[in-house]
Scaffold this motif. Structure first.
Motif, PDB file in Angstrom:
ATOM      1  N   HIS A   1      -4.541   9.536  -5.376  1.00  0.00           N
ATOM      2  CA  HIS A   1      -4.276   8.629  -4.159  1.00  0.00           C
ATOM      3  C   HIS A   1      -3.661   9.555  -3.322  1.00  0.00           C
ATOM      4  CE1 HIS A   1      -2.366   5.336  -2.183  1.00  0.00           C
ATOM      5  NE2 HIS A   1      -1.487   6.072  -2.227  1.00  0.00           N
ATOM      6  N   VAL A   2      -2.393  10.496  -3.684  1.00  0.00           N
ATOM      7  CA  VAL A   2      -1.852  11.231  -2.880  1.00  0.00           C
ATOM      8  C   VAL A   2      -2.833  12.243  -2.183  1.00  0.00           C
ATOM      9  CG1 VAL A   2      -0.174  13.347  -2.566  1.00  0.00           C
ATOM     10  CG2 VAL A   2       0.435  11.326  -4.014  1.00  0.00           C
ATOM     11  N   LYS A   3      -3.751  12.843  -2.803  1.00  0.00           N
ATOM     12  CA  LYS A   3      -4.761  14.060  -2.053  1.00  0.00           C
ATOM     13  C   LYS A   3      -5.354  13.038  -1.157  1.00  0.00           C
ATOM     14  CE  LYS A   3      -5.787  16.763  -5.909  1.00  0.00           C
ATOM     15  NZ  LYS A   3      -6.879  16.574  -6.912  1.00  0.00           N
ATOM     16  N   LYS A   4      -6.133  11.906  -1.484  1.00  0.00           N
ATOM     17  CA  LYS A   4      -6.684  10.951  -0.577  1.00  0.00           C
ATOM     18  C   LYS A   4      -5.890  10.738   0.735  1.00  0.00           C
ATOM     19  CE  LYS A   4      -7.858   6.970  -1.792  1.00  0.00           C
ATOM     20  NZ  LYS A   4      -8.174   5.691  -2.792  1.00  0.00           N
ATOM     21  N   ASN A   5      -4.863  10.457   0.896  1.00  0.00           N
ATOM     22  CA  ASN A   5      -4.133  10.105   1.827  1.00  0.00           C
ATOM     23  C   ASN A   5      -3.553  11.220   2.722  1.00  0.00           C
ATOM     24  OD1 ASN A   5      -2.828   7.360   1.978  1.00  0.00           O
ATOM     25  ND2 ASN A   5      -2.902   7.657  -0.130  1.00  0.00           N
ATOM     26  N   VAL A   6      -3.409  12.495   1.935  1.00  0.00           N
ATOM     27  CA  VAL A   6      -3.212  13.648   2.647  1.00  0.00           C
ATOM     28  C   VAL A   6      -4.521  14.007   3.562  1.00  0.00           C
ATOM     29  CG1 VAL A   6      -2.785  16.241   2.527  1.00  0.00           C
ATOM     30  CG2 VAL A   6      -1.622  14.530   1.186  1.00  0.00           C
TER      31      VAL A   6
ATOM     32  N   PRO B   1       0.675  -1.398  -0.019  1.00  0.00           N
ATOM     33  CA  PRO B   1      -0.078  -0.116  -0.039  1.00  0.00           C
ATOM     34  C   PRO B   1       0.682   1.105   0.186  1.00  0.00           C
ATOM     35  CG  PRO B   1      -0.678  -1.693   1.719  1.00  0.00           C
ATOM     36  CD  PRO B   1       0.382  -2.117   1.253  1.00  0.00           C
ATOM     37  N   ASN B   2       2.089   1.270   0.660  1.00  0.00           N
ATOM     38  CA  ASN B   2       2.805   2.232   0.855  1.00  0.00           C
ATOM     39  C   ASN B   2       3.316   2.770  -0.772  1.00  0.00           C
ATOM     40  OD1 ASN B   2       3.515   3.867   3.422  1.00  0.00           O
ATOM     41  ND2 ASN B   2       3.533   1.870   3.985  1.00  0.00           N
ATOM     42  N   VAL B   3       3.730   1.684  -1.409  1.00  0.00           N
ATOM     43  CA  VAL B   3       4.331   1.950  -2.870  1.00  0.00           C
ATOM     44  C   VAL B   3       3.456   1.845  -3.963  1.00  0.00           C
ATOM     45  CG1 VAL B   3       6.587   0.942  -2.116  1.00  0.00           C
ATOM     46  CG2 VAL B   3       5.058  -0.575  -3.009  1.00  0.00           C
ATOM     47  N   PHE B   4       2.187   2.103  -3.369  1.00  0.00           N
ATOM     48  CA  PHE B   4       1.040   1.959  -4.634  1.00  0.00           C
ATOM     49  C   PHE B   4       1.102   2.967  -5.658  1.00  0.00           C
ATOM     50  CE2 PHE B   4      -2.987   3.387  -6.045  1.00  0.00           C
ATOM     51  CZ  PHE B   4      -3.495   2.380  -6.483  1.00  0.00           C
ATOM     52  N   PRO B   5       1.565   4.210  -5.354  1.00  0.00           N
ATOM     53  CA  PRO B   5       1.802   4.975  -6.703  1.00  0.00           C
ATOM     54  C   PRO B   5       2.767   4.630  -7.407  1.00  0.00           C
ATOM     55  CG  PRO B   5       1.414   6.462  -4.549  1.00  0.00           C
ATOM     56  CD  PRO B   5       1.509   5.006  -4.266  1.00  0.00           C
ATOM     57  N   SER B   6       3.693   4.087  -6.793  1.00  0.00           N
ATOM     58  CA  SER B   6       5.056   3.736  -7.738  1.00  0.00           C
ATOM     59  C   SER B   6       4.360   2.529  -8.480  1.00  0.00           C
ATOM     60  CB  SER B   6       6.164   3.414  -6.961  1.00  0.00           C
ATOM     61  OG  SER B   6       6.577   4.549  -6.264  1.00  0.00           O
ATOM     62  N   ILE B   7       3.584   1.557  -8.103  1.00  0.00           N
ATOM     63  CA  ILE B   7       3.218   0.399  -8.530  1.00  0.00           C
ATOM     64  C   ILE B   7       2.447   0.699  -9.803  1.00  0.00           C
ATOM     65  CG2 ILE B   7       1.730  -1.725  -8.506  1.00  0.00           C
ATOM     66  CD1 ILE B   7       2.785  -2.176  -5.778  1.00  0.00           C
ATOM     67  N   MET B   8       1.564   1.755  -9.604  1.00  0.00           N
ATOM     68  CA  MET B   8       0.873   2.098 -10.680  1.00  0.00           C
ATOM     69  C   MET B   8       1.670   2.772 -11.752  1.00  0.00           C
ATOM     70  SD  MET B   8      -2.132   1.440 -10.311  1.00  0.00           S
ATOM     71  CE  MET B   8      -2.828   1.921 -11.888  1.00  0.00           C
ATOM     72  N   ALA B   9       2.471   3.724 -11.402  1.00  0.00           N
ATOM     73  CA  ALA B   9       3.415   4.253 -12.257  1.00  0.00           C
ATOM     74  C   ALA B   9       4.251   3.194 -13.148  1.00  0.00           C
ATOM     75  CB  ALA B   9       4.397   5.228 -11.473  1.00  0.00           C
TER      76      ALA B   9
ATOM     77  N   PHE C   1      -0.619   8.833 -24.714  1.00  0.00           N
ATOM     78  CA  PHE C   1      -0.740   9.855 -23.979  1.00  0.00           C
ATOM     79  C   PHE C   1      -2.054   9.659 -22.926  1.00  0.00           C
ATOM     80  CE2 PHE C   1      -3.054  14.004 -22.938  1.00  0.00           C
ATOM     81  CZ  PHE C   1      -1.791  14.808 -22.732  1.00  0.00           C
ATOM     82  N   ALA C   2      -3.053   8.942 -23.162  1.00  0.00           N
ATOM     83  CA  ALA C   2      -3.961   8.643 -22.369  1.00  0.00           C
ATOM     84  C   ALA C   2      -3.706   7.642 -21.229  1.00  0.00           C
ATOM     85  CB  ALA C   2      -5.119   7.894 -23.143  1.00  0.00           C
ATOM     86  N   SER C   3      -2.735   6.916 -21.559  1.00  0.00           N
ATOM     87  CA  SER C   3      -2.078   5.990 -20.332  1.00  0.00           C
ATOM     88  C   SER C   3      -1.417   6.896 -19.348  1.00  0.00           C
ATOM     89  CB  SER C   3      -1.076   5.009 -21.026  1.00  0.00           C
ATOM     90  OG  SER C   3      -1.652   4.371 -22.110  1.00  0.00           O
ATOM     91  N   MET C   4      -0.634   7.779 -19.833  1.00  0.00           N
ATOM     92  CA  MET C   4       0.107   8.820 -19.130  1.00  0.00           C
ATOM     93  C   MET C   4      -0.786   9.701 -18.152  1.00  0.00           C
ATOM     94  SD  MET C   4       3.529   8.096 -19.269  1.00  0.00           S
ATOM     95  CE  MET C   4       4.105   6.900 -20.210  1.00  0.00           C
ATOM     96  N   PHE C   5      -1.786  10.134 -18.882  1.00  0.00           N
ATOM     97  CA  PHE C   5      -2.691  10.877 -18.227  1.00  0.00           C
ATOM     98  C   PHE C   5      -3.495  10.271 -17.016  1.00  0.00           C
ATOM     99  CE2 PHE C   5      -6.955  12.709 -17.676  1.00  0.00           C
ATOM    100  CZ  PHE C   5      -6.773  14.015 -17.590  1.00  0.00           C
ATOM    101  N   LEU C   6      -3.738   8.983 -17.394  1.00  0.00           N
ATOM    102  CA  LEU C   6      -4.564   8.088 -16.215  1.00  0.00           C
ATOM    103  C   LEU C   6      -3.556   7.775 -15.290  1.00  0.00           C
ATOM    104  CD1 LEU C   6      -6.989   5.885 -16.113  1.00  0.00           C
ATOM    105  CD2 LEU C   6      -5.440   4.402 -17.054  1.00  0.00           C
ATOM    106  N   MET C   7      -2.165   7.638 -15.473  1.00  0.00           N
ATOM    107  CA  MET C   7      -1.229   7.439 -14.453  1.00  0.00           C
ATOM    108  C   MET C   7      -1.245   8.701 -13.598  1.00  0.00           C
ATOM    109  SD  MET C   7       2.819   6.611 -14.718  1.00  0.00           S
ATOM    110  CE  MET C   7       3.435   8.243 -15.264  1.00  0.00           C
ATOM    111  N   ASN C   8      -1.063   9.872 -13.869  1.00  0.00           N
ATOM    112  CA  ASN C   8      -0.739  10.943 -13.410  1.00  0.00           C
ATOM    113  C   ASN C   8      -2.099  11.290 -12.402  1.00  0.00           C
ATOM    114  OD1 ASN C   8       1.556  11.641 -14.146  1.00  0.00           O
ATOM    115  ND2 ASN C   8       0.719  12.909 -15.963  1.00  0.00           N
ATOM    116  N   TYR C   9      -3.379  10.872 -13.314  1.00  0.00           N
ATOM    117  CA  TYR C   9      -4.657  11.098 -12.289  1.00  0.00           C
ATOM    118  C   TYR C   9      -4.646  10.128 -11.155  1.00  0.00           C
ATOM    119  CZ  TYR C   9      -9.587  10.954 -11.423  1.00  0.00           C
ATOM    120  OH  TYR C   9     -10.974  10.838 -10.960  1.00  0.00           O
ATOM    121  N   ILE C  10      -4.379   8.920 -11.549  1.00  0.00           N
ATOM    122  CA  ILE C  10      -4.432   8.078 -10.366  1.00  0.00           C
ATOM    123  C   ILE C  10      -3.447   8.426  -9.276  1.00  0.00           C
ATOM    124  CG2 ILE C  10      -4.165   5.536  -9.750  1.00  0.00           C
ATOM    125  CD1 ILE C  10      -4.989   4.820 -12.310  1.00  0.00           C
TER     126      ILE C  10
END
Lengths: 292, 225
Positions: free
Chosen positions: B215-220, B136-144, B202-211
């Motif tokens: 995630h960061v916002k939610k955690n904050v 769970p801690n590395v979730f953004p990295s896994i998505m990226a 481009f859509a993939s990259m956009f999706l990555m940034n969005y997710i």
């Protein structure tokens, strides 16, 4: 935290579902391929037991798929020939794979399941012959490509021959890079044989491949360029003003052969014979090839 | 316009991404835990990212060709990999794996070791620590990593054309279709494929940034992270 794991799980499940859906879509092809292979195995077994003549008879009735490994420069013409061959022999489907002749040679050496090889150079075919890979007696020189001088459509400068490149008519000429690009090597040969290589080199602009040379001429960024006849034929924006004089350069030969490991030697030979017919020649010529 | 390259590309890159997803996480976990030979193993499995894809493809061709022990073994089972879409999956997996592995490994190493130590004192098993705390801690990295791997797999050309060939309707992916279109002087077709590839990437990259940002916002908000 827990929610993250759930989300991660959801994503994984989503991907798996998507994958399964796609596999289902393509399932048809996969199954067909498997069936073909199975059929092929049976045919081979049968062939081993019966004589050559009966094999032809039994196999002709079954649909056969031939895989042709063809040089990338044959892409469009092969697509049309494969289509045309359906009328000649409806039982045989021609499938093809394209690449540079050197890559195709490597793939065949490593046992890629190709039935016929159409190379853009003798070198690759000779390399296979040394290893006895082509089926004996099937190797032949099929096509010739020519080196031509092209100018932007309309030929405003009035260039008419290779010799003209050395004159004041031309201020810049596009050539293939002479060390790495084959068409560049041929161009250098021609101008050397004409005795004007120094004058030409002084105004040459070297492209990294033949397509780049063509593009420069199409856009009028150079006065003329040297490319293959087949490339010149693909463009509406250039005029061919001269063909390389006979003997000024090595002939550019496209050899062909049936691959020894083919499961359908007779069908493959028949296809190769078809490529030498007048019917096929008419198609080849439309794309700028000369049939030998 | 024949859309088979699009379907083949999506099929190949989705399957390759799924394989890479698991292999990348497992690979990163194994390497991070290694005590000896870490550098060597890391070097070897990162190699496909650094090598020219054609070289990777040539290795794969040698590995799966009928002249190799593996190729012969597969032949015994009537399995031929070369010139099939499975070969394209293998090529895409090999070249996209290092992206997933590298991204996830970097994140694994950044996980607060105090938190793991705390979990241990509370009696959590190593497996549970891995799935409940580290992942769970590395979730953004896994998505990226996953999306980078997907984009890389989607654009894979060099290794694919070597081992899977360029058979229209069977192994011709979008990247290979662009090559073929350019080779045969069919500019318009090349442009169309380029546009489709750009859009999906481009859509993939956009999706990555969005997710990742969500995630960061939610955690904050929750006071986590």
């Amino acid at each position: 935290m827990r929610r993250n794991i759930k989300f991660l799980g959801a994503v994984s499940i989503l991907m798996i579902v998507l994958m399964m859906a796609l596999t289902a879509c393509s399932g048809g092809t996969a199954t067909t391929a498997a069936t073909t292979t199975a059929a092929a195995a049976t045919t081979t077994a049968a062939a081993a037991e019966t004589t050559a003549e009966t094999t032809v008879a039994t196999e002709a009735a079954e649909p056969v798929e031939l895989l042709v490994s063809a040089a990338a420069s044959l892409t469009d013409v092969m697509a049309e020939l494969a289509e045309d061959y359906k009328d000649v022999n409806p039982d045989i489907t021609i499938t093809y794979t394209f690449g540079s002749s050197g890559a195709l040679q490597n793939q065949i050496e490593e046992g890629a399941p190709a039935d016929v090889f159409l190379s853009a150079g003798k070198k690759q075919m000779n390399a296979l012959s040394e290893k006895d890979i082509p089926l004996e007696g099937t190797e032949k020189d099929l096509l010739e490509n020519k080196i031509v001088l092209i100018v932007p459509k309309g030929n405003a400068k009035g260039i008419t021959s290779f010799e003209d490149v050395a004159t004041d008519l031309v201020s810049m000429v596009a050539l293939g890079e002479p060390t790495g690009v084959p068409v560049g090597q041929y161009s250098a040969q021609i101008f050397t044989n004409l005795g004007i290589i120094d004058e030409v080199t002084a105004k040459a602009n070297y492209g990294s491949d033949v397509r780049q040379v063509l593009t420069w001429v199409e856009n009028g960024e150079v006065d003329c360029g040297v490319v293959y006849m087949t490339d010149a034929m693909t463009s509406e924006l250039v005029d061919v003003v001269a063909i390389a004089p006979e003997g000024s350069t090595d002939k550019i030969i496209y050899p062909a052969a049936v691959i020894g490991t083919t499961e359908y030697p007779d069908q493959a030979k028949a296809f190769l014979d078809y490529l030498s017919t007048d019917r096929a020649a008419a198609i080849f010529e439309k794309y700028g090839f000369s049939v030998l | 316009m024949n859309f088979s390259p699009l379907i083949i590309s999506i099929k190949v890159s989705v399957i390759a991404t799924i394989i890479t997803f698991f292999l990348g996480i497992i690979g990163a976990r194994v390497v991070v835990k290694m005590k000896r030979g870490k550098g060597l193993v890391d070097g070897i499995i990162t190699l496909p990212m650094i090598l020219p894809p054609t070289v990777v493809g040539f290795f794969l061709l040698l590995l799966f060709g009928k002249n190799s022990p593996l190729g012969r073994l597969l032949m015994n089972f009537d399995i031929s990999i070369v010139f099939t879409w499975v070969a394209a999956v293998i090529a895409s997996t090999v070249v996209s794996f290092p992206l997933m592995y590298r991204t996830v490994r970097g994140a694994f190493e950044d996980v607060d070791s105090d938190m793991i130590a705390a979990a241990r004192t509370l009696g959590l098993s190593e497996t549970r620590i891995f799935w409940k705390i580290i992942v769970p801690n590395v979730f953004p990295s896994i998505m990226a990593g996953t999306i980078l791997a997907f984009a890389r797999a989607l654009g894979e050309f060099g290794a694919t054309i070597m081992i899977a060939g360029n058979i229209p309707g069977r192994t011709q992916t979008m990247a290979v279709a662009v090559y073929t279109a350019v080779q045969s002087g069919n500019r318009e077709l090349a442009y169309k494929w380029v546009a489709i590839i750009c859009t999906i990437s481009f859509a993939s990259m956009f999706l990555m940034n969005y997710i990742t940002s969500r995630h960061v916002k939610k955690n904050v908000k929750r006071g986590g992270l």
